[in-house]
Every structure is written in structure tokens, then in C-alpha cells.
Scaffold this active site. Structure first.
Site, PDB file in Angstrom:
ATOM      1  N   ASN A  68      25.326   8.726  -9.247  1.00 38.78           N
ATOM      2  CA  ASN A  68      25.640   7.840  -8.131  1.00 38.78           C
ATOM      3  C   ASN A  68      25.585   8.618  -6.808  1.00 38.78           C
ATOM      4  O   ASN A  68      26.450   9.460  -6.557  1.00 38.78           O
ATOM      5  CB  ASN A  68      27.043   7.256  -8.341  1.00 38.78           C
TER       6      ASN A  68
ATOM      7  N   LYS B  85      40.815   8.118   4.819  1.00 36.36           N
ATOM      8  CA  LYS B  85      40.788   7.881   3.376  1.00 36.36           C
ATOM      9  C   LYS B  85      40.739   9.182   2.582  1.00 36.36           C
ATOM     10  O   LYS B  85      41.385   9.315   1.539  1.00 36.36           O
ATOM     11  CB  LYS B  85      39.599   6.996   3.003  1.00 36.36           C
TER      12      LYS B  85
ATOM     13  N   ASP C 269      37.087  10.253 -13.422  1.00 35.06           N
ATOM     14  CA  ASP C 269      37.252   8.887 -13.907  1.00 35.06           C
ATOM     15  C   ASP C 269      38.480   8.354 -13.203  1.00 35.06           C
ATOM     16  O   ASP C 269      39.485   9.063 -13.060  1.00 35.06           O
ATOM     17  CB  ASP C 269      37.413   8.829 -15.424  1.00 35.06           C
TER      18      ASP C 269
ATOM     19  N   LYS D 273      28.808   8.629  -4.698  1.00 36.15           N
ATOM     20  CA  LYS D 273      29.894   9.464  -5.195  1.00 36.15           C
ATOM     21  C   LYS D 273      29.606  10.940  -4.922  1.00 36.15           C
ATOM     22  O   LYS D 273      30.508  11.706  -4.577  1.00 36.15           O
ATOM     23  CB  LYS D 273      30.110   9.237  -6.693  1.00 36.15           C
TER      24      LYS D 273
ATOM     25  N   GLY E  74      34.472  -0.623  -4.048  1.00 37.94           N
ATOM     26  CA  GLY E  74      35.271  -1.023  -5.195  1.00 37.94           C
ATOM     27  C   GLY E  74      36.444  -1.903  -4.793  1.00 37.94           C
ATOM     28  O   GLY E  74      36.304  -2.901  -4.077  1.00 37.94           O
TER      29      GLY E  74
END
Length: 200
Positions: free
Chosen positions: A13, A179, A74, A16, A159
Site C-alpha cells: 500500500n 495526527k 495490524d 501506508k 479509514g
């Protein structure tokens, strides 16, 4: 101790990878993606039993395939009123009919319809796993407490960020540059940086 200072981010990704490049800035390692080193797609079966198991599995498989120290994560959203769902299946919550982030957010908000603010407690949880080709693994975990907002707010993030409200009233999608300092992944990354510096 490892002499190759390349750190492989165990994901295909690009978003990411870009986030981890920012989060790991100053760690003393050259952060690379699978595409940067010509690594073919590494097949990893996620058991969905736990964040820990999924993250370690991804990191170890990429370390074995590349010969490089590899970092995987994860993470998920846990909602108290839903008995901890969506949890480890956050990215796949709702199945094929909820294939986009906005569809998953809409489903989750629908499940909480009528639930008052005081019972909408939730947390983001992230587990980062660092695997070294010699077989060693290091794991760091972080959580951020908050609640589910009444409706999506904010244009940043991805998300579940638009519906996750922090104690200060902002959603994750309204934080902008803040963030990285406040997110679950950012907090865990700071702990991983300490491990990476020790490994140097």
C-alpha cells in the site's frame, strides 16, 4: 545488530509506506518499500485471530523473502457498544458490500443508531512488528481512546478517521499534521524507533 540499514515496510500500500516514511523520519534507517527493491508480492495469510499474529506473520514473511529487517502493522477500531467489533477485521468489516471506507463507516454508524454519546466509547489499536532476518522479532503496541461521532467529519486521514472522535472533540480526520503525534500508529512507531536505534 544488523549491518544492512534498509528497513522494509511490509505492505504493498503506497499510502501506508508514505505514512511510515514520515513516522520513522530520523530513525537512522533507509525506509524502503517492496517496489523499491523489486520484491514480488509476498503472500501472507492473515488469520484474523489477533493483531499480534497478523503483524508478526507479515513482518516475518517479508524478512524471509527479502533478507531485510521488515516492519509490519495490524490495526483496528474497537467499539464498546459493539462488543469490540470491528476489531481485527476492521479493514474488511461488512464484507464485499462494504468495499470502501465510507461504506464501512456508514455501516458502523447504522449499527450505533440511537446509541447515546456516553455509550459510544471506542479505541484505535495498533500493533507494530519488527522482524530481523536472523529470526528475532520485536513488537510494540499502542491504543488511542475516543468515541464514535454522530456523523463523519474532516477531510484528512483515511479509514475510520472521520468517525473517530478524540476527547478534545476533533475527529482523527480533522487533526491534519497533529495526527502523527496523536494516532495509535504514531505512538507505536515512536517505540519502534527506539528499538531501531538500539539495533544500529
Amino acid at each position: 545488530m544488523t549491518t544492512d540499514r534498509r528497513l522494509l515496510i511490509a505492505t504493498g500500500n503506497p499510502g501506508k509506506v508514505a505514512e511510515f516514511r514520515t513516522l520513522l523520519d530520523g530513525c537512522g534507517w533507509d525506509v524502503v518499500a517492496p517496489a523499491d527493491i523489486g520484491l514480488p508480492r509476498v503472500e501472507v495469510i492473515e488469520t484474523s485471530r489477533s493483531y499480534l499474529e497478523n503483524a508478526v506473520s507479515k513482518a516475518v514473511r517479508h524478512a524471509e523473502a527479502s533478507g531485510l529487517t521488515s516492519l509490519a502493522d495490524d490495526s483496528g477500531l474497537e467499539v464498546d457498544a459493539l462488543d469490540g467489533r470491528p476489531g481485527v477485521i476492521s479493514a474488511r468489516y461488512g464484507g464485499p458490500q462494504a468495499a470502501t471506507a465510507s461504506a464501512r463507516n456508514a455501516r458502523l454508524l447504522g449499527e450505533l443508531d440511537g446509541v447515546p454519546p456516553g455509550r459510544r466509547g471506542a479505541r484505535f489499536r495498533a500493533v507494530l512488528a519488527l522482524a530481523i532476518p536472523n529470526g528475532e522479532t520485536y513488537v510494540r503496541e499502542a491504543t488511542v481512546q475516543g468515541r464514535i461521532a454522530a456523523a463523519p467529519r474532516g477531510a484528512e486521514g483515511f479509514g475510520y478517521d472521520p468517525i473517530f472522535e478524540l476527547p478534545d472533540g476533533r475527529t482523527m480526520a480533522e487533526l491534519g499534521e497533529d495526527k502523527h503525534a496523536l494516532s495509535h500508529r504514531g505512538l507505536a512507531a515512536r517505540e519502534i524507533i527506539e528499538v531501531l536505534r538500539e539495533l544500529r
